[in-house]
Write a protein that holds these residues in place. Sequence first.
Motif, PDB file in Angstrom:
ATOM      1  N   CYS A  46      39.403  18.262  47.503  1.00 25.61           N
ATOM      2  CA  CYS A  46      38.199  18.451  48.383  1.00 25.61           C
ATOM      3  C   CYS A  46      36.978  19.012  47.439  1.00 25.61           C
ATOM      4  O   CYS A  46      35.944  18.774  47.702  1.00 25.61           O
ATOM      5  N   CYS A  49      33.757  17.192  46.023  1.00 24.03           N
ATOM      6  CA  CYS A  49      32.357  17.011  46.529  1.00 24.03           C
ATOM      7  C   CYS A  49      31.997  17.960  47.182  1.00 24.03           C
ATOM      8  O   CYS A  49      30.563  18.333  47.551  1.00 24.03           O
ATOM      9  N   HIS A  50      32.960  18.863  47.996  1.00 20.21           N
ATOM     10  CA  HIS A  50      32.351  19.987  49.087  1.00 20.21           C
ATOM     11  C   HIS A  50      32.107  21.231  48.250  1.00 20.21           C
ATOM     12  O   HIS A  50      31.979  22.371  48.648  1.00 20.21           O
ATOM     13  N   TYR A  62      26.706  16.500  51.266  1.00 20.03           N
ATOM     14  CA  TYR A  62      28.236  16.525  51.266  1.00 20.03           C
ATOM     15  C   TYR A  62      28.100  17.956  51.964  1.00 20.03           C
ATOM     16  O   TYR A  62      27.583  19.070  51.616  1.00 20.03           O
ATOM     17  N   PRO A  63      28.591  18.115  53.201  1.00 14.59           N
ATOM     18  CA  PRO A  63      28.660  19.111  54.164  1.00 14.59           C
ATOM     19  C   PRO A  63      29.401  20.666  53.600  1.00 14.59           C
ATOM     20  O   PRO A  63      30.164  20.625  52.969  1.00 14.59           O
ATOM     21  N   LEU A  65      31.732  23.364  54.120  1.00 15.43           N
ATOM     22  CA  LEU A  65      32.878  23.707  54.802  1.00 15.43           C
ATOM     23  C   LEU A  65      33.357  24.826  55.126  1.00 15.43           C
ATOM     24  O   LEU A  65      33.929  25.330  56.081  1.00 15.43           O
ATOM     25  N   LEU A  68      33.314  27.344  58.340  1.00 13.57           N
ATOM     26  CA  LEU A  68      33.469  26.606  59.613  1.00 13.57           C
ATOM     27  C   LEU A  68      34.683  27.078  60.432  1.00 13.57           C
ATOM     28  O   LEU A  68      35.689  27.407  59.876  1.00 13.57           O
ATOM     29  N   TYR A  72      37.791  23.404  64.564  1.00 24.36           N
ATOM     30  CA  TYR A  72      36.532  22.477  64.539  1.00 24.36           C
ATOM     31  C   TYR A  72      36.818  21.511  63.215  1.00 24.36           C
ATOM     32  O   TYR A  72      36.897  20.274  63.398  1.00 24.36           O
ATOM     33  N   GLN A  76      37.888  17.425  63.309  1.00 27.93           N
ATOM     34  CA  GLN A  76      36.993  16.312  62.433  1.00 27.93           C
ATOM     35  C   GLN A  76      37.684  15.635  61.485  1.00 27.93           C
ATOM     36  O   GLN A  76      37.538  14.300  61.722  1.00 27.93           O
ATOM     37  N   PHE A  80      38.060  11.664  61.840  1.00 30.44           N
ATOM     38  CA  PHE A  80      37.847  10.652  60.646  1.00 30.44           C
ATOM     39  C   PHE A  80      39.076   9.776  60.589  1.00 30.44           C
ATOM     40  O   PHE A  80      38.931   8.361  60.277  1.00 30.44           O
ATOM     41  N   ARG A  85      35.254   9.001  64.277  1.00 27.96           N
ATOM     42  CA  ARG A  85      33.947   9.543  63.564  1.00 27.96           C
ATOM     43  C   ARG A  85      34.162   8.538  62.387  1.00 27.96           C
ATOM     44  O   ARG A  85      34.860   8.825  61.476  1.00 27.96           O
ATOM     45  N   ASN A  87      33.387   7.139  58.639  1.00 26.26           N
ATOM     46  CA  ASN A  87      32.777   7.419  57.508  1.00 26.26           C
ATOM     47  C   ASN A  87      33.557   6.938  56.491  1.00 26.26           C
ATOM     48  O   ASN A  87      34.675   7.181  56.489  1.00 26.26           O
ATOM     49  N   MET A  90      35.419   9.598  53.906  1.00 28.83           N
ATOM     50  CA  MET A  90      36.227  10.780  54.694  1.00 28.83           C
ATOM     51  C   MET A  90      37.645   9.955  55.193  1.00 28.83           C
ATOM     52  O   MET A  90      38.423  10.478  55.385  1.00 28.83           O
ATOM     53  N   TYR A 172      22.667  16.296  55.498  1.00 24.03           N
ATOM     54  CA  TYR A 172      23.836  16.092  56.182  1.00 24.03           C
ATOM     55  C   TYR A 172      23.574  16.149  57.855  1.00 24.03           C
ATOM     56  O   TYR A 172      24.309  15.339  58.637  1.00 24.03           O
ATOM     57  N   GLN A 176      24.053  13.351  60.657  1.00 23.47           N
ATOM     58  CA  GLN A 176      24.898  13.480  61.592  1.00 23.47           C
ATOM     59  C   GLN A 176      24.412  12.849  63.009  1.00 23.47           C
ATOM     60  O   GLN A 176      24.628  12.282  63.967  1.00 23.47           O
TER      61      GLN A 176
END
Length: 230
Positions: A46, A49-50, A62-63, A65, A68, A72, A76, A80, A85, A87, A90, A172, A176
């Motif tokens: 992960c 990118c993150h 790229y949010p 994370l 968070l 939640y 998500q 995905f 959702r 994408n 993802m 991002y 959304q």
Amino acid sequence: MRRRIPQRLVRAIMVAALMTAGFNPALAASGEDIAHSGKGNDVPACVACHGEQGEGQPDAGYPRLAGLNAGYIEHQLASFADESRRNDIMAPIARNLGAADREALGSYLASLSPPKAASQEAPDQALIGAGQVLAQRGIWSKGVPACAQCHGTSGLGVGGAFPQLAGQSAVYIANQLTAWKSGGRGNDPMHLMKGIASKLDDKQINAVAAYYASLPIGVTAASKASEAKQ
Ligand code: HEC
Ligand code: HEC
């Protein structure tokens, strides 16, 4: 002059906050492993990118994370996988994670609090100001409620249902809101966000995204716990 909060009190609040968040060190360790090394051939790390500490890459969309809510994040990842959702990046990753992996990743990522990742974009104060009015007051004539009603006055989010927006990548956030408008993201409870996003035009979307991206993160476990108590 600001009064200093005793360190012992801060530590006690942090422990309490981690416990109420269901923090489990063994789970978090397995989440850390997947986040940094991936899993098998189908799940890449992960952090590629993150970001190393989940801080995200704001300009690439790229949010962030880190920090968070764990529940939640799990929700998500499930969304995905079942494509409520949509994408393309993802979806294949989430499909190759089991429920235990999702829980472990949520637990690990929720426990991180790196500083906000820098954006190369210069902040546009006029845009941020317009976004602030929208976020704090909504748009009465269009029936748009204040974002702050659900996402908290400082955008720090409320529990597992209402995610933190403060310090999130502007690209991002705008993606959304556009995804809800176009139907690409349809996993939100009672379709609250689809109803709201559909009433915003591109200018308003960019303004509110710039505003939330500009806010400080302040997501230490201690600050969340004291906010929740107010
Ligand atoms: C190749 C890049 C890439 C990799 C690797 C990647 N992600 Fe993502 N992730 C993205 C992108 C892009 C988005 C934003 C999707 C969108 O706009 O809806 C995203 C979104 C997310 C979100 C939604 C965040 C939110 O605020 O709703 C979560 C959760 C997430 N990723 C978790 C993970 C986890 C866990 C891993 C590792 C198992 C991972 N990602 C690996 C690119 C990546
Ligand atoms: C009535 C409550 C409510 C209001 C008002 C509201 N939201 Fe949300 N918002 C939600 C919920 C619930 C979610 C989580 C959806 C999910 O679980 O996928 C969410 C998620 C989001 C996300 C996704 C965050 C992420 O990490 O992917 C963004 C962006 C967002 N809202 C922006 C806004 C903006 C901007 C406004 C004001 C114009 C707003 N919201 C007003 C309830 C609300």
